[in-house]
Design an enzyme around this catalytic site. Structure first.
Site, PDB file in Angstrom:
ATOM      1  N   ASN A  97     -13.250  -8.205   4.867  1.00 49.82           N
ATOM      2  CA  ASN A  97     -11.942  -8.303   4.224  1.00 49.82           C
ATOM      3  C   ASN A  97     -12.023  -9.416   3.196  1.00 49.82           C
ATOM      4  O   ASN A  97     -12.353 -10.553   3.530  1.00 49.82           O
ATOM      5  CB  ASN A  97     -10.855  -8.614   5.256  1.00 49.82           C
ATOM      6  N   GLY A  98     -11.752  -9.105   1.938  1.00 50.40           N
ATOM      7  CA  GLY A  98     -11.821 -10.101   0.873  1.00 50.40           C
ATOM      8  C   GLY A  98     -12.399  -9.491  -0.385  1.00 50.40           C
ATOM      9  O   GLY A  98     -12.431  -8.268  -0.549  1.00 50.40           O
TER      10      GLY A  98
ATOM     11  N   LYS B 189      12.918  -3.706  -2.692  1.00 55.50           N
ATOM     12  CA  LYS B 189      12.892  -2.837  -1.510  1.00 55.50           C
ATOM     13  C   LYS B 189      12.918  -1.369  -1.926  1.00 55.50           C
ATOM     14  O   LYS B 189      12.193  -0.540  -1.357  1.00 55.50           O
ATOM     15  CB  LYS B 189      14.088  -3.133  -0.603  1.00 55.50           C
TER      16      LYS B 189
ATOM     17  N   GLU C 220       9.503  -0.412  -3.404  1.00 60.31           N
ATOM     18  CA  GLU C 220       8.412  -0.398  -2.434  1.00 60.31           C
ATOM     19  C   GLU C 220       8.357   0.891  -1.636  1.00 60.31           C
ATOM     20  O   GLU C 220       7.273   1.444  -1.417  1.00 60.31           O
ATOM     21  CB  GLU C 220       8.564  -1.573  -1.456  1.00 60.31           C
TER      22      GLU C 220
ATOM     23  N   TRP D 154      -7.745  -1.531   2.547  1.00 56.57           N
ATOM     24  CA  TRP D 154      -6.907  -1.505   1.350  1.00 56.57           C
ATOM     25  C   TRP D 154      -7.866  -1.682   0.186  1.00 56.57           C
ATOM     26  O   TRP D 154      -8.514  -2.714   0.047  1.00 56.57           O
ATOM     27  CB  TRP D 154      -5.870  -2.631   1.388  1.00 56.57           C
TER      28      TRP D 154
ATOM     29  N   HIS E 159      22.329  -8.519 -22.790  1.00 51.36           N
ATOM     30  CA  HIS E 159      21.185  -9.012 -23.557  1.00 51.36           C
ATOM     31  C   HIS E 159      20.002  -8.055 -23.501  1.00 51.36           C
ATOM     32  O   HIS E 159      18.853  -8.482 -23.616  1.00 51.36           O
ATOM     33  CB  HIS E 159      20.777 -10.398 -23.054  1.00 51.36           C
TER      34      HIS E 159
ATOM     35  N   CYS F 291      -7.268  -5.966   4.213  1.00 48.75           N
ATOM     36  CA  CYS F 291      -7.880  -5.053   5.174  1.00 48.75           C
ATOM     37  C   CYS F 291      -7.774  -5.645   6.572  1.00 48.75           C
ATOM     38  O   CYS F 291      -7.510  -6.825   6.762  1.00 48.75           O
ATOM     39  CB  CYS F 291      -9.345  -4.815   4.829  1.00 48.75           C
TER      40      CYS F 291
ATOM     41  N   LYS G  77       0.588  -5.113   4.027  1.00 48.79           N
ATOM     42  CA  LYS G  77       1.567  -6.087   4.509  1.00 48.79           C
ATOM     43  C   LYS G  77       1.266  -7.500   4.041  1.00 48.79           C
ATOM     44  O   LYS G  77       2.152  -8.235   3.624  1.00 48.79           O
ATOM     45  CB  LYS G  77       1.593  -6.034   6.039  1.00 48.79           C
TER      46      LYS G  77
ATOM     47  N   GLU H  60      15.671  -8.704  -4.806  1.00 51.37           N
ATOM     48  CA  GLU H  60      15.132  -8.221  -3.533  1.00 51.37           C
ATOM     49  C   GLU H  60      15.556  -6.784  -3.246  1.00 51.37           C
ATOM     50  O   GLU H  60      14.758  -5.974  -2.765  1.00 51.37           O
ATOM     51  CB  GLU H  60      15.587  -9.149  -2.395  1.00 51.37           C
TER      52      GLU H  60
ATOM     53  N   ARG I 207      -2.114  -3.525   7.602  1.00 50.08           N
ATOM     54  CA  ARG I 207      -2.889  -4.351   6.687  1.00 50.08           C
ATOM     55  C   ARG I 207      -3.588  -3.530   5.607  1.00 50.08           C
ATOM     56  O   ARG I 207      -4.090  -4.088   4.618  1.00 50.08           O
ATOM     57  CB  ARG I 207      -3.938  -5.146   7.469  1.00 50.08           C
TER      58      ARG I 207
END
Length: 608
Positions: free
Chosen positions: A98-99, A485, A488, A74, A504, A2, A603, A481, A27
């Site tokens: 925040n936490g 992307k 996301e 968030w 496999h 947050c 983020k 990666e 955030r």
């Protein structure tokens, strides 16, 4: 996760709170709210969803007051609704957090038994009620300290108290927090970016510190109530650099900034004579080379570390372990002496990565820890023994692009530096690799100037069930990666695999509804990867091939070919970044998703 802001000014703070929240919306963007204190009364406004919803609410019902707090959320406890949005208020306390308060359930039961009423599902709401209970019995400083002693978990807190309209209260444990001061006010915020245009100086608060901020100054204490003194620093210049500059999305802007970022990194660390110098990590120059390296990261940073493992092991001939921070901290790892920890985090506030750093320092204080980080004032940078700064500038898009490329670039320089010290690479080869990195910046610009083939490839993702990404060697982590992307920002399921692993199990997924992105530069086992390409083609897959050979140099009937300029062992992954990132971006735009603020993400992951 947050973003929190507090402001005490010589004028109405509503617009400054809202502007700071806008700069921190990356955030968290599940809900938002602000509260001001005026004439002994709290006024507040909240809205679920994006910050624009709160902005519309304030346009209809503006608030007025010279002191206030704000929050962009968030969600961790409770759905993203107006009731669960911060700030949370008791009779005399308004607070943002925040936490995660890990013992919130026990505290809630205790407070309900004492007659306090709860309206939200959040863990945060216990805090104003707990402080309310304490200030009924003791002086405010003692009440605040006692509240902090009873809560478990991580927090960054900003609060205002009805009876003290000239004080912003704050506390920090495990979540980032800083103070700011400018010509017209003082501030509490999650990061310096929030204070662009407001503050001239900032003070970085350490863990377990708390206090109050007034227009006259700051009172700062540790958890035992002992006074603490910290210095004010200039507001980082990069805090002002957070606009789109004409691009439709921050992510696209940040993709296009990568050539400049690479040149900035090379100017910073490579001197005129070709010497690589890490001034903020002097131990790398002064102490013997490590006998083992442990690299710790999360998400995209983890993928950068995986690529660097190939580089470091190839030239240093020492074991290099790469681990996910959230897993490593709960193992019982065997570290040993002569081990270098390399901790990667774009923000420098990633909770799990920070905890691994602290664990490493506790268990083996004789070893050194190196931070690779984009924020030199962050907790990670301050607690490590040395720092290699990324110099990527603010990255606002939630999906990392330029910070990832910057990590690869500084890891390449770190490998060249250590290989030179170890005598594992002659000077002329080091010079050749540095020249290739210089060329890569120009080659990136050429790739960004012509994206028609990427848009053609993106069209193959219409009406698909998901996607696979394949690579070998240092390009296997790039497959991870690329898949991340796409997941996301497009919400399509995608997976990255080592190309040799297809037989496999994953090959069972292949059909015409699963496009396959094959990363096959000449540097990294091209012939083997092309063989894997034919295997998936034979089962109906539409293949997007990323390759650095001219058209005549490879025989393939791939559905789409994305060509990158030929690089060398270190520069090739930097070039491959561009089509991987652009492909995810174009697919997301085609599908109409929120590119800069994808659902359920934030983020910086500052909670466990």
């Amino acid at each position: 996760m947050c973003g929190i802001i507090g402001a005490l000014c010589d004028h109405n703070v509503q617009d400054e709170l809202l502007g700071a929240l806008r700069r921190m919306e990356y955030r968290g963007y599940d809900s938002a709210g602000i509260c001001v204190l005026d004439g002994g009364s709290f006024q507040q406004a909240k809205a679920a969803g994006k910050l624009s919803n709160l902005q519309r609410e304030l346009a209809s019902h503006p608030l007025s007051g010279r002191i206030g707090i704000g929050h962009t959320r968030w969600a961790t406890h409770g759905e993203p609704t107006i009731i669960n949005a911060h700030p949370h208020i008791s009779a005399n306390v308004a607070l943002v957090h925040n936490g995660i308060i890990e013992n919130h359930h026990q505290l809630r039961v205790q407070l309900v038994a004492q007659g306090y009423c709860f309206v939200s599902q959040t863990d945060t709401e216990v805090l104003p009620h707990l402080l309310e209970e304490k200030i009924q019995q003791r002086e405010l400083l003692d009440a605040w300290r006692e509240m902090l002693s009873e809560i478990e978990g991580a927090y960054a807190i900003a609060a205002i108290i009805r009876s003290l309209p000239g004080s912003l209260w704050f506390a920090r444990k495990g979540s980032p927090l800083l103070l700011g001061r400018g010509a017209h006010g003082v501030y509490v915020a999650s990061d310096a970016l929030a204070l662009a245009g407001l503050a001239d100086e900032v003070m970085y608060i350490d863990d377990h510190h708390w206090g109050r901020l007034t227009l006259e100054g700051v009172e700062l204490y540790d958890l035992s109530g002992n006074p603490v003194e910290l210095e004010w620093d200039p507001l980082p210049v990069t805090a002002h650099d957070a606009e789109k500059d004409g691009f439709p999305h921050y992510m696209l802007k940040e993709i296009h900034e990568q050539p400049a970022v690479l040149r900035r990194i090379l100017r910073q660390y490579v001197k005129g004579d070709g010497e690589i110098v890490f001034e903020q990590a002097s131990f790398l120059h002064e102490k013997p080379l490590p006998q083992r390296i442990v690299m710790i990261a999360c998400g995209t940073s983890y993928h950068a570390a995986l690529t660097a493992r190939y580089w470091l092991e190839r030239y240093l001939k020492i074991p290099v372990e790469v681990d996910i921070a959230s897993e490593y901290r709960y193992r019982d790892p065997v570290i040993g002496q002569h081990t270098l920890l390399v901790a990667l985090s774009q923000s420098g506030e990633t909770a799990d990565t920070l905890e691994v750093l602290r664990m490493f320092k506790r268990h083996t204080p004789g070893n050194d820890a190196l931070a690779l980080c984009n924020v030199p004032s962050s907790s990670l940078a301050r607690e490590a023994d040395g720092l290699i700064e990324l110099f990527a500038g603010p990255e606002i898009g939630v999906a990392s692009t330029k910070a990832y490329m910057a990590q690869l670039a500084v890891l390449a320089l770190l490998t060249l530096f250590m290989a030179r010290r170890a005598g594992a690479m002659p000077e002329e080869r080091v010079a050749e690799h540095l020249a290739a990195l210089e060329r890569a910046a120009t080659d990136m610009e050429a790739l960004l100037a012509d994206t028609a083939a990427v848009r053609q490839a993106a069209a193959l993702f219409a009406d698909v069930r998901g996607a696979l990404y394949l690579g070998r060697g240092p390009c296997y982590p790039m497959a991870l990666e690329g898949a991340l992307k796409l997941k996301e920002i497009s919400y399509l399921h995608a997976e990255g695999y080592a190309a040799g692993e297809m037989k496999h199990g994953p090959i069972a997924l292949i059909d015409h509804l699963i496009p396959v992105v094959v990363i096959a530069p000449k540097q990294y086992h091209l012939e083997k990867v092309i063989s894997n390409l034919h295997e998936v083609q034979a089962r109906g897959a539409r293949v997007i091939l990323i390759v650095d050979l001219p058209e005549a140099g490879i025989a393939t009937d791939a559905a789409c070919v994305l060509r990158v300029p030929e690089g060398d062992y270190f520069s090739t992954p930097l070039l491959v970044c561009i089509p991987l990132q652009l492909l995810a971006y174009e697919v997301a735009c085609m599908l109409g998703t929120d590119v800069d603020q994808p659902r359920n993400l934030a983020k910086s992951v500052t909670v466990e």
